[in-house]
Design a protein around this motif. Sequence first.
Motif, PDB file in Angstrom:
ATOM      1  N   ALA A  75      22.381  -0.793  10.243  1.00 39.15           N
ATOM      2  CA  ALA A  75      21.515  -1.767   9.349  1.00 39.15           C
ATOM      3  C   ALA A  75      19.798  -1.990   9.059  1.00 39.15           C
ATOM      4  O   ALA A  75      19.571  -2.606   8.240  1.00 39.15           O
ATOM      5  CB  ALA A  75      21.967  -3.231   9.621  1.00 39.15           C
ATOM      6  N   ASP A  76      19.475  -2.042  10.134  1.00 38.07           N
ATOM      7  CA  ASP A  76      17.835  -1.336  10.048  1.00 38.07           C
ATOM      8  C   ASP A  76      18.128  -1.027   8.770  1.00 38.07           C
ATOM      9  O   ASP A  76      16.299  -0.659   7.966  1.00 38.07           O
ATOM     10  CB  ASP A  76      17.637  -0.845  11.367  1.00 38.07           C
ATOM     11  CG  ASP A  76      17.943  -2.013  12.780  1.00 38.07           C
ATOM     12  OD1 ASP A  76      17.127  -3.567  12.566  1.00 38.07           O
ATOM     13  OD2 ASP A  76      18.372  -0.979  13.613  1.00 38.07           O
ATOM     14  N   ASP A  77      18.408   0.477   8.279  1.00 33.09           N
ATOM     15  CA  ASP A  77      18.053   1.322   7.215  1.00 33.09           C
ATOM     16  C   ASP A  77      18.266   0.364   6.357  1.00 33.09           C
ATOM     17  O   ASP A  77      17.212   0.250   5.514  1.00 33.09           O
ATOM     18  CB  ASP A  77      18.353   2.119   7.832  1.00 33.09           C
ATOM     19  CG  ASP A  77      18.081   3.722   8.401  1.00 33.09           C
ATOM     20  OD1 ASP A  77      17.639   2.820   9.485  1.00 33.09           O
ATOM     21  OD2 ASP A  77      19.445   4.088   8.895  1.00 33.09           O
ATOM     22  N   VAL A  78      19.369  -0.741   6.303  1.00 33.24           N
ATOM     23  CA  VAL A  78      19.617  -1.950   4.962  1.00 33.24           C
ATOM     24  C   VAL A  78      18.231  -2.244   4.818  1.00 33.24           C
ATOM     25  O   VAL A  78      18.072  -2.548   3.231  1.00 33.24           O
ATOM     26  CB  VAL A  78      21.207  -2.191   5.090  1.00 33.24           C
ATOM     27  CG1 VAL A  78      21.073  -2.607   3.664  1.00 33.24           C
ATOM     28  CG2 VAL A  78      21.968  -0.930   5.093  1.00 33.24           C
ATOM     29  N   ALA A  79      17.810  -2.557   6.047  1.00 34.26           N
ATOM     30  CA  ALA A  79      16.518  -3.636   5.740  1.00 34.26           C
ATOM     31  C   ALA A  79      15.505  -3.076   5.307  1.00 34.26           C
ATOM     32  O   ALA A  79      14.834  -3.617   4.399  1.00 34.26           O
ATOM     33  CB  ALA A  79      16.869  -4.423   6.648  1.00 34.26           C
ATOM     34  N   ALA A  80      15.253  -2.043   5.305  1.00 33.83           N
ATOM     35  CA  ALA A  80      14.219  -0.918   5.113  1.00 33.83           C
ATOM     36  C   ALA A  80      14.209  -1.156   3.970  1.00 33.83           C
ATOM     37  O   ALA A  80      12.884  -0.633   3.928  1.00 33.83           O
ATOM     38  CB  ALA A  80      13.751   0.022   6.244  1.00 33.83           C
ATOM     39  N   ALA A  81      15.394  -0.558   4.000  1.00 32.99           N
ATOM     40  CA  ALA A  81      15.366  -0.371   2.174  1.00 32.99           C
ATOM     41  C   ALA A  81      14.864  -1.479   0.874  1.00 32.99           C
ATOM     42  O   ALA A  81      14.085  -1.264  -0.270  1.00 32.99           O
ATOM     43  CB  ALA A  81      16.483   0.362   1.754  1.00 32.99           C
ATOM     44  N   ALA A  82      15.129  -2.369   2.087  1.00 32.02           N
ATOM     45  CA  ALA A  82      14.936  -4.004   1.086  1.00 32.02           C
ATOM     46  C   ALA A  82      14.023  -4.254   0.678  1.00 32.02           C
ATOM     47  O   ALA A  82      13.171  -4.403  -0.001  1.00 32.02           O
ATOM     48  CB  ALA A  82      16.669  -4.536   1.437  1.00 32.02           C
ATOM     49  N   ARG A  83      12.853  -3.965   2.061  1.00 29.78           N
ATOM     50  CA  ARG A  83      11.740  -3.917   2.215  1.00 29.78           C
ATOM     51  C   ARG A  83      11.083  -3.118   1.420  1.00 29.78           C
ATOM     52  O   ARG A  83      10.123  -3.527   0.314  1.00 29.78           O
ATOM     53  CB  ARG A  83      10.990  -3.890   3.523  1.00 29.78           C
ATOM     54  CG  ARG A  83      11.842  -4.913   4.551  1.00 29.78           C
ATOM     55  CD  ARG A  83      10.756  -5.389   5.639  1.00 29.78           C
ATOM     56  NE  ARG A  83      11.105  -3.762   6.137  1.00 29.78           N
ATOM     57  CZ  ARG A  83      12.437  -3.789   7.124  1.00 29.78           C
ATOM     58  NH1 ARG A  83      13.021  -4.775   7.253  1.00 29.78           N
ATOM     59  NH2 ARG A  83      12.172  -2.546   8.044  1.00 29.78           N
ATOM     60  N   TRP A  84      11.293  -1.766   0.770  1.00 26.06           N
ATOM     61  CA  TRP A  84      10.446  -1.077   0.682  1.00 26.06           C
ATOM     62  C   TRP A  84      10.655  -1.723  -0.880  1.00 26.06           C
ATOM     63  O   TRP A  84       9.568  -1.394  -2.094  1.00 26.06           O
ATOM     64  CB  TRP A  84      11.435   0.479   0.248  1.00 26.06           C
ATOM     65  CG  TRP A  84      10.459   1.656  -0.673  1.00 26.06           C
ATOM     66  CD1 TRP A  84       9.274   2.336  -0.283  1.00 26.06           C
ATOM     67  CD2 TRP A  84      11.021   1.751  -1.248  1.00 26.06           C
ATOM     68  NE1 TRP A  84       8.934   3.214  -1.155  1.00 26.06           N
ATOM     69  CE2 TRP A  84       9.512   2.697  -2.212  1.00 26.06           C
ATOM     70  CE3 TRP A  84      11.992   1.868  -2.517  1.00 26.06           C
ATOM     71  CZ2 TRP A  84      10.029   3.512  -3.380  1.00 26.06           C
ATOM     72  CZ3 TRP A  84      11.996   2.364  -3.964  1.00 26.06           C
ATOM     73  CH2 TRP A  84      10.708   3.169  -3.756  1.00 26.06           C
ATOM     74  N   LEU A  85      12.350  -1.731  -1.875  1.00 24.22           N
ATOM     75  CA  LEU A  85      12.136  -2.353  -3.094  1.00 24.22           C
ATOM     76  C   LEU A  85      11.142  -3.617  -3.670  1.00 24.22           C
ATOM     77  O   LEU A  85      10.814  -3.848  -3.989  1.00 24.22           O
ATOM     78  CB  LEU A  85      13.432  -2.870  -3.212  1.00 24.22           C
ATOM     79  CG  LEU A  85      14.671  -1.313  -3.121  1.00 24.22           C
ATOM     80  CD1 LEU A  85      16.158  -2.131  -2.827  1.00 24.22           C
ATOM     81  CD2 LEU A  85      14.180  -0.237  -4.300  1.00 24.22           C
ATOM     82  N   ASP A  86      11.297  -4.459  -2.562  1.00 18.60           N
ATOM     83  CA  ASP A  86      10.154  -5.150  -2.454  1.00 18.60           C
ATOM     84  C   ASP A  86       8.862  -5.500  -2.932  1.00 18.60           C
ATOM     85  O   ASP A  86       8.878  -6.274  -3.530  1.00 18.60           O
ATOM     86  CB  ASP A  86      10.091  -6.501  -1.725  1.00 18.60           C
ATOM     87  CG  ASP A  86      11.920  -7.585  -1.544  1.00 18.60           C
ATOM     88  OD1 ASP A  86      12.394  -7.217  -2.580  1.00 18.60           O
ATOM     89  OD2 ASP A  86      12.454  -8.120  -0.063  1.00 18.60           O
ATOM     90  N   ALA A  87       8.297  -4.259  -1.994  1.00 23.47           N
ATOM     91  CA  ALA A  87       7.052  -3.834  -2.267  1.00 23.47           C
ATOM     92  C   ALA A  87       6.467  -3.413  -3.416  1.00 23.47           C
ATOM     93  O   ALA A  87       5.461  -2.586  -3.335  1.00 23.47           O
ATOM     94  CB  ALA A  87       6.272  -3.127  -0.891  1.00 23.47           C
TER      95      ALA A  87
END
Length: 262
Positions: free
Chosen positions: A97-109
């Motif tokens: 789930a932390d990896d999912v959140a990291a992917a979402a942050r990368w896309l947001d950036a």
Amino acid sequence: MLTGVRNPRPVTGAPPAFPCQSLFFEGPNGRLAAWYSLPAGPARGTVALFHGYTSEKSHLVTEATFFRDLGYAVLLVDFAGGGGSAGTHVTVGYREADDVAAAARWLDARPGGPGPLVLYGVSMGAVAILRAEAELGVRPAANVLECPFGSLRQTARNRFAALHVPAWPLADLLVFWGGLQNGFWGPGLSAERYATQVATPTLLLWGTADARVTRAETNAIFRNLRGPKQRHDFVGAGHEPYWHRYPAAWQQQVRGFLLHQK
């Protein structure tokens, strides 16, 4: 029981036929490998795809191709411990789930952000998505979840049942000890509980012949989801990619669901 399950590390398969960028970004569990591609025409948003247990991102190329053809940018991610990502341990959805959140942050950036973000996950990937939303603050526009298991405890019990071995007390001990080894509370890993905190519009897909995930588990997850929701059961399908056995029905369900999202 004492040393944990040792599966061969999933090795990345062939890249997509469509043009894509191989990239890395940092997550709490180490550097994550991904493929990213823009759609051929105007983008409707982005779909981030997350694989299941003992798998890696190349197993989602068919799904990614379909989403890209619908007009979505796609991000296919290797969870930590598999493919091109760092790490050696898999926690069956908890730290993923932390990896999912990291992917979402990368896309947001990214410049302009991802647009409406759709999260697509299979089995472990689906459970990781639910925890990322329930406990880590990820807020996508929609979810497409295939065969999420109800809880780590229940999925361990299902595996024992499939082997015709009594589940109690070994399944519970395995879940407790495995969580202890990996620094989390194994009995607390529950997609059924996470679903009670998820208001995202969600399409839930399941196969009626799935020996690893029961109807009762998917019923509980679907019932607990708080937001708009749809469900489709693929008759006779097991714990497998539904597009492979029912390509037209799978495409119809996913396309119809996404086209009704704002």
